[in-house]
Design a protein around this motif. Structure first.
Motif, PDB file in Angstrom:
ATOM      1  N   PHE A  52       0.833  -1.210   0.000  1.00 46.84           N
ATOM      2  CA  PHE A  52       0.000   0.000   0.000  1.00 46.84           C
ATOM      3  C   PHE A  52       0.859   1.248   0.000  1.00 46.84           C
ATOM      4  CE2 PHE A  52      -2.338  -3.366   2.128  1.00 46.84           C
ATOM      5  CZ  PHE A  52      -3.376  -3.485   1.233  1.00 46.84           C
ATOM      6  N   PRO A  72      -0.670  -4.274  -4.411  1.00 42.17           N
ATOM      7  CA  PRO A  72      -1.178  -5.197  -3.383  1.00 42.17           C
ATOM      8  C   PRO A  72      -1.853  -6.433  -3.975  1.00 42.17           C
ATOM      9  CG  PRO A  72      -1.840  -2.952  -2.877  1.00 42.17           C
ATOM     10  CD  PRO A  72      -1.136  -2.894  -4.182  1.00 42.17           C
ATOM     11  N   TYR A  73      -2.606  -6.244  -5.074  1.00 39.54           N
ATOM     12  CA  TYR A  73      -3.361  -7.390  -5.602  1.00 39.54           C
ATOM     13  C   TYR A  73      -2.466  -8.428  -6.267  1.00 39.54           C
ATOM     14  CZ  TYR A  73      -3.370  -4.141  -9.638  1.00 39.54           C
ATOM     15  OH  TYR A  73      -3.026  -3.253 -10.601  1.00 39.54           O
ATOM     16  N   PHE A  81      -7.177  -5.239   8.340  1.00 38.58           N
ATOM     17  CA  PHE A  81      -6.986  -3.815   8.610  1.00 38.58           C
ATOM     18  C   PHE A  81      -7.391  -3.456  10.033  1.00 38.58           C
ATOM     19  CE2 PHE A  81      -6.975  -4.121   4.117  1.00 38.58           C
ATOM     20  CZ  PHE A  81      -6.170  -3.092   3.681  1.00 38.58           C
ATOM     21  N   ALA A  85     -12.242  -2.898   7.679  1.00 43.79           N
ATOM     22  CA  ALA A  85     -12.565  -2.612   6.277  1.00 43.79           C
ATOM     23  C   ALA A  85     -13.441  -3.685   5.649  1.00 43.79           C
ATOM     24  CB  ALA A  85     -11.281  -2.416   5.454  1.00 43.79           C
ATOM     25  N   PHE A  87     -16.773  -4.934   3.763  1.00 44.08           N
ATOM     26  CA  PHE A  87     -17.589  -4.229   2.780  1.00 44.08           C
ATOM     27  C   PHE A  87     -19.028  -4.133   3.282  1.00 44.08           C
ATOM     28  CE2 PHE A  87     -14.298  -6.417   0.166  1.00 44.08           C
ATOM     29  CZ  PHE A  87     -13.563  -5.278  -0.094  1.00 44.08           C
ATOM     30  N   HIS A  89     -21.734  -3.199   1.970  1.00 42.34           N
ATOM     31  CA  HIS A  89     -22.825  -3.516   1.044  1.00 42.34           C
ATOM     32  C   HIS A  89     -22.915  -5.011   0.765  1.00 42.34           C
ATOM     33  CE1 HIS A  89     -19.161  -3.046  -1.201  1.00 42.34           C
ATOM     34  NE2 HIS A  89     -19.695  -3.516  -2.296  1.00 42.34           N
ATOM     35  N   TYR A  98     -15.108 -12.641  -1.412  1.00 48.43           N
ATOM     36  CA  TYR A  98     -14.677 -11.578  -2.326  1.00 48.43           C
ATOM     37  C   TYR A  98     -13.443 -11.947  -3.155  1.00 48.43           C
ATOM     38  CZ  TYR A  98     -13.677  -6.855  -4.007  1.00 48.43           C
ATOM     39  OH  TYR A  98     -13.444  -5.764  -4.802  1.00 48.43           O
ATOM     40  N   ARG A 146     -11.875 -13.533   5.581  1.00 51.96           N
ATOM     41  CA  ARG A 146     -11.774 -12.966   4.250  1.00 51.96           C
ATOM     42  C   ARG A 146     -10.333 -13.006   3.735  1.00 51.96           C
ATOM     43  NH1 ARG A 146     -13.343  -6.724   3.442  1.00 51.96           N
ATOM     44  NH2 ARG A 146     -11.337  -6.503   4.461  1.00 51.96           N
TER      45      ARG A 146
ATOM     46  N   PRO B 185     -14.594   4.777   3.257  1.00 54.78           N
ATOM     47  CA  PRO B 185     -13.275   4.806   3.890  1.00 54.78           C
ATOM     48  C   PRO B 185     -12.181   4.304   2.944  1.00 54.78           C
ATOM     49  CG  PRO B 185     -14.864   3.609   5.242  1.00 54.78           C
ATOM     50  CD  PRO B 185     -15.518   3.877   3.935  1.00 54.78           C
ATOM     51  N   SER B 187      -9.721   2.589   3.600  1.00 55.88           N
ATOM     52  CA  SER B 187      -9.312   1.200   3.841  1.00 55.88           C
ATOM     53  C   SER B 187     -10.136   0.208   3.025  1.00 55.88           C
ATOM     54  CB  SER B 187      -9.421   0.868   5.329  1.00 55.88           C
ATOM     55  OG  SER B 187     -10.748   0.985   5.754  1.00 55.88           O
ATOM     56  N   LEU B 188     -11.377   0.591   2.621  1.00 56.12           N
ATOM     57  CA  LEU B 188     -12.162  -0.325   1.800  1.00 56.12           C
ATOM     58  C   LEU B 188     -11.524  -0.510   0.429  1.00 56.12           C
ATOM     59  CD1 LEU B 188     -15.924   0.445   2.471  1.00 56.12           C
ATOM     60  CD2 LEU B 188     -14.450  -1.254   3.495  1.00 56.12           C
ATOM     61  N   GLN B 190      -8.349  -0.138  -0.146  1.00 56.21           N
ATOM     62  CA  GLN B 190      -7.124  -0.904   0.086  1.00 56.21           C
ATOM     63  C   GLN B 190      -7.440  -2.379   0.273  1.00 56.21           C
ATOM     64  OE1 GLN B 190      -5.069   1.008   3.322  1.00 56.21           O
ATOM     65  NE2 GLN B 190      -4.185   2.540   1.961  1.00 56.21           N
ATOM     66  N   ALA B 191      -8.508  -2.652   1.044  1.00 56.25           N
ATOM     67  CA  ALA B 191      -8.881  -4.050   1.284  1.00 56.25           C
ATOM     68  C   ALA B 191      -9.239  -4.733  -0.029  1.00 56.25           C
ATOM     69  CB  ALA B 191     -10.057  -4.123   2.258  1.00 56.25           C
ATOM     70  N   ALA B 192      -9.986  -4.037  -0.884  1.00 53.63           N
ATOM     71  CA  ALA B 192     -10.385  -4.630  -2.162  1.00 53.63           C
ATOM     72  C   ALA B 192      -9.155  -4.928  -3.015  1.00 53.63           C
ATOM     73  CB  ALA B 192     -11.328  -3.693  -2.904  1.00 53.63           C
ATOM     74  N   MET B 193      -8.201  -4.005  -3.012  1.00 51.61           N
ATOM     75  CA  MET B 193      -6.979  -4.231  -3.787  1.00 51.61           C
ATOM     76  C   MET B 193      -6.167  -5.364  -3.190  1.00 51.61           C
ATOM     77  SD  MET B 193      -5.587  -0.512  -4.915  1.00 51.61           S
ATOM     78  CE  MET B 193      -4.371  -1.096  -6.060  1.00 51.61           C
ATOM     79  N   SER B 201     -11.769  -3.143 -11.147  1.00 51.34           N
ATOM     80  CA  SER B 201     -12.620  -4.013 -10.338  1.00 51.34           C
ATOM     81  C   SER B 201     -12.999  -3.344  -9.016  1.00 51.34           C
ATOM     82  CB  SER B 201     -11.888  -5.345 -10.124  1.00 51.34           C
ATOM     83  OG  SER B 201     -12.322  -5.978  -8.975  1.00 51.34           O
ATOM     84  N   VAL B 202     -12.072  -2.583  -8.429  1.00 46.41           N
ATOM     85  CA  VAL B 202     -12.391  -1.852  -7.197  1.00 46.41           C
ATOM     86  C   VAL B 202     -13.544  -0.890  -7.466  1.00 46.41           C
ATOM     87  CG1 VAL B 202     -11.580  -0.111  -5.552  1.00 46.41           C
ATOM     88  CG2 VAL B 202     -10.094  -2.007  -6.156  1.00 46.41           C
ATOM     89  N   ARG B 205     -16.829  -2.995  -7.948  1.00 47.76           N
ATOM     90  CA  ARG B 205     -17.259  -3.824  -6.827  1.00 47.76           C
ATOM     91  C   ARG B 205     -17.373  -3.054  -5.524  1.00 47.76           C
ATOM     92  NH1 ARG B 205     -17.199  -9.396  -7.164  1.00 47.76           N
ATOM     93  NH2 ARG B 205     -16.706 -10.145  -9.246  1.00 47.76           N
ATOM     94  N   VAL B 206     -16.698  -1.928  -5.402  1.00 42.04           N
ATOM     95  CA  VAL B 206     -16.734  -1.187  -4.138  1.00 42.04           C
ATOM     96  C   VAL B 206     -17.284   0.228  -4.338  1.00 42.04           C
ATOM     97  CG1 VAL B 206     -15.380  -0.316  -2.201  1.00 42.04           C
ATOM     98  CG2 VAL B 206     -14.827  -2.538  -3.199  1.00 42.04           C
ATOM     99  N   PRO B 209     -21.097   0.395  -6.079  1.00 38.45           N
ATOM    100  CA  PRO B 209     -22.206  -0.026  -5.196  1.00 38.45           C
ATOM    101  C   PRO B 209     -22.344   0.856  -3.963  1.00 38.45           C
ATOM    102  CG  PRO B 209     -20.594  -1.814  -5.462  1.00 38.45           C
ATOM    103  CD  PRO B 209     -20.174  -0.713  -6.376  1.00 38.45           C
ATOM    104  N   LEU B 210     -21.217   1.300  -3.396  1.00 37.16           N
ATOM    105  CA  LEU B 210     -21.319   2.109  -2.180  1.00 37.16           C
ATOM    106  C   LEU B 210     -21.739   3.548  -2.471  1.00 37.16           C
ATOM    107  CD1 LEU B 210     -18.388   0.769  -0.024  1.00 37.16           C
ATOM    108  CD2 LEU B 210     -20.817   0.624   0.461  1.00 37.16           C
ATOM    109  N   ARG B 286     -28.783   3.739   4.252  1.00 38.51           N
ATOM    110  CA  ARG B 286     -27.413   3.702   4.779  1.00 38.51           C
ATOM    111  C   ARG B 286     -26.867   5.094   5.030  1.00 38.51           C
ATOM    112  NH1 ARG B 286     -25.500  -0.294   1.311  1.00 38.51           N
ATOM    113  NH2 ARG B 286     -24.556   1.286   0.022  1.00 38.51           N
TER     114      ARG B 286
END
Lengths: 353, 289
Positions: A52, A72-73, A81, A85, A87, A89, A98, A146, B185, B187-188, B190-193, B201-202, B205-206, B209-210, B286
């Motif tokens: 990151f 990262p991917y 985290f 973090a 999701f 939704h 995921y 996850r 946030p 971090s979401l 970052q988490a997806a990546m 895709s981030v 998918r993130v 939708p958010l 939300r």
């Protein structure tokens, strides 16, 4: 076998040096804790390993492959985290699934793996829930699931137990450790809590102001700290500054005021050296009867008794205004009472100034 | 004692909300109820009203081909306008929320708001000068020799309506989108990546939708006023005749108030239903949970 290798990592933010000359090796199947006070750079270090953040200088190798510049991917790491973090939704199942969905795994394989990891973490009942409906501890498990489902080479955990209450925290510490051992996976765990570090880790790296000041097995670092900072950071410690009087082989005597100290040292000492003698409170015995042997011993008045449940810390002030803390399981003392303290020379750690 | 406390609390709250209640009663509820009542009376042109209960106005509105077509066209144009605005506003909002540091994004939004301080009709007339037959756009195209005759597609047409509404309503889409994207946030992402998503895709998918609640709010801000819009179609829409125009014409020109009222109520019902669906399915809740 070395899995992760950090070589001369530096990180600057403008003129601020966040990390300085970090060198670290982590073996396969190891749980290494990065322990340090807040602002010491531990999260930055973890983010550099996860991809990151890029280091300003230095190299990162995972399995011998250079990881600098790899996003990262594309790294074989996964991060839990600090704020988890999750999701919001997606429900629990889709949160856990995921990573596999991104990899376009077949749906029956996804289902099977989600179920397995959910069972491992005891959250198989929660798969249909929304993550916002879960308690802190449950969210913790989902975040862990996850990451674990992807079977990362290295799992990075950034103070994941922070928001939990003490009881749950302690349970989770043990459970995390059990899971890590069972999976025999490699974890890097960041925390500022030295007790957590001791419970969980194989080895601990202590970070202060962006530098690693010690790496080693917890027990050794705790019992034979390299310097005052480490000793003080890892819990209560009594420190006596004194001057060496006499050295004979590995044994020496030193004095501080009218206090006479005997100790053992592996390092070289000479008469006249200034040293710090460190004694942990639990290594000090308390008694109300005067002692014959005046070496490694002080007397003073009880000024405070700090009740901590299973044990109590007794604070003693000597006539020459030194303060000592001794730990006892039977606090049969009163404030103001005169007591005598004593420790064995094997239990004192010597640090040359 | 406890009951007394509650009662006192209620009476204090009532006192605070009294000005709003009075205002809304006089300027909103009474007119609305009047319209509802009118919509069930028998009406004839030139303001003749027979006060007998009838459903004929609603039957007429929903069964006549003319009003059906206008209703469908209005919905289609409203949705098309929304899509054009969304396609324009989303990249701007995304850029301001994710790429711009600190509160610079907010300052830029304030700049975006400045045109809104100009009178609405003046803005529409300004567009007539830009898009009209002898307007800036056509003069430019003819000067450059790109066209021989003035283009008509940008004036007295549906595209003209969409262009003008795009200009008028863009901030109403940018602001809710900016707020929702900004509230995701870091971090979401970052988490997806971390879990294997690349940037595209981030986004799907993130981020997308958010930010749906923001999309829903933007839709309401654009769709609802557009459903009742009459000035823009009248001024730049040419022969385009929308629901707003129908209602205005029935009230002011033809003078069949009961039929106009039934059309109005139908319009309100439609927007209420759309709002309900959006709130239920797009996670608008939300935003305030």
């Amino acid at each position: 076998m070395v899995l992760l290798e950090l070589v001369n990592i530096y990180k600057y933010y403008g003129k601020i040096t966040a990390l300085e000359d970090i060198n670290l090796e982590v073996g396969k199947g190891e749980l290494l804790t990065i322990l340090g006070p807040s602002g010491s750079g531990k999260s930055t270090l973890l983010k550099i390993i996860g991809g990151f953040e890029e280091p300003s200088r230095g190299k990162i190798y995972i399995n011998g492959k250079l990881m600098n510049g790899v996003p990262p991917y594309a790294r074989p790491t996964s991060m839990v985290f600090q704020d988890l973090a999750l999701f919001p939704h997606l429900n629990v199942f889709n949160n856990i699934a995921y990573g596999l969905k991104i990899k376009k795994a077949p749906s029956n394989e996804i289902k099977k793996k989600v179920r397995e990891v959910a069972e491992l973490l005891h959250i198989e009942e929660l798969l249909d829930r929304r993550v916002t409906q879960l308690s802190g501890g449950q969210q913790q498990r989902v975040a862990l699931a996850r990451s674990l489902i992807l079977e990362p080479e290295i799992l990075l955990l950034d103070e994941p137990l922070g928001p939990l209450d003490v009881k749950l925290r302690k349970e989770m510490q043990l459970e995390l450790r059990r899971i890590q051992k069972r999976l025999n996976s490699t974890w890097i765990y960041v925390t500022h809590d030295h007790e957590e570090a001791m419970v969980m880790s194989d080895r601990v790296a202590i970070l202060n102001s962006g530098r690693i000041i010690d790496v080693g097995v917890v027990k050794e670092i705790y019992e034979k700290p390299k310097n005052r900072f480490i000793a003080e950071f890892l819990g209560e410690v009594n420190i006596i500054e004194c001057i060496v009087d006499h050295v004979e082989g590995s044994a020496f005597t030193a004095s501080s005021g009218d206090l006479r100290i005997e100790g053992l040292t592996a390092g070289k000492l000479e008469k006249g050296d200034r040293v710090n003698i460190l004694v942990r409170p639990e290594k000090i015995g308390i008694t109300v009867t005067p002692l014959n042997d005046r070496k490694n011993s002080v007397s003073g008045k009880v000024v405070e008794i700090i009740y901590k449940g299973a044990y109590s810390d007794v604070k003693i002030e000597t006539e020459d205004s030194r303060v000592f803390i001794a730990r006892t399981f039977e606090p049969a003392y009163r404030v103001g009472e005169r007591v005598f303290l004593k420790w064995d020379r094997e239990d004192a750690v010597v640090i040359k100034e | 004692m406890n009951l007394e406390k509650i009662r006192r609390k209620i009476s204090i709250n009532l006192l605070y909300s009294l000005p709003a209640i009075i205002y809304l009663t006089i300027f909103f509820y009474i007119p609305l109820i009047t319209i509802i009542v009118y919509s069930f009376w028998h009406g004839e042109p030139l303001y003749r009203v027979v006060r007998t209960f009838t459903l004929e106005n609603y039957v007429k509105f929903y069964t006549e081909e003319l009003s059906q077509n206008i209703f469908i066209l209005t919905n289609l144009i409203s949705i098309a306008t929304f899509l054009v605005i969304l396609a324009t506003a989303y990249p701007i909002a995304y850029f301001l929320a994710r790429m711009v540091k600190g509160d610079t994004g907010l300052k830029i939004i304030l700049l975006i708001l400045i045109p809104l301080e100009m009178n609405y009709l003046i803005r529409v007339f300004a567009w007539r000068n830009l898009l009209g037959e002898n307007g800036l756009l056509n003069s430019l195209l003819m000067f450059l020799g790109l066209v021989e005759q003035p283009l008509t597609i940008f004036f007295h047409s549906i595209p003209a309506i969409i262009i003008v509404v795009l200009h008028n309503a863009l901030p109403y889409a940018i602001i809710p989108l900016y707020i929702t994207i900004r509230s995701i946030p870091e971090s979401l992402y970052q988490a997806a990546m971390d879990l294997g998503s690349n940037r595209i895709s981030v986004f799907f998918r993130v981020t997308l939708p958010l930010s749906m609640p923001g999309v829903a709010i933007a839709f309401l801000f654009i769709y609802i006023p557009m459903m009742g819009e009459f000035a823009i179609p009248a001024l730049v829409g040419g022969k385009t005749y929308l629901l707003g125009n129908l209602i205005v014409r029935q009230y002011l020109t033809i003078g069949n108030w009961p039929y106009a009222s039934a059309s109005t109520i139908s319009l309100i019902l439609t927007t209420l239903i759309v709002m309900f669906i959006l709130f239920k399915f797009l996670g608008v809740r939300r935003l305030y949970e």
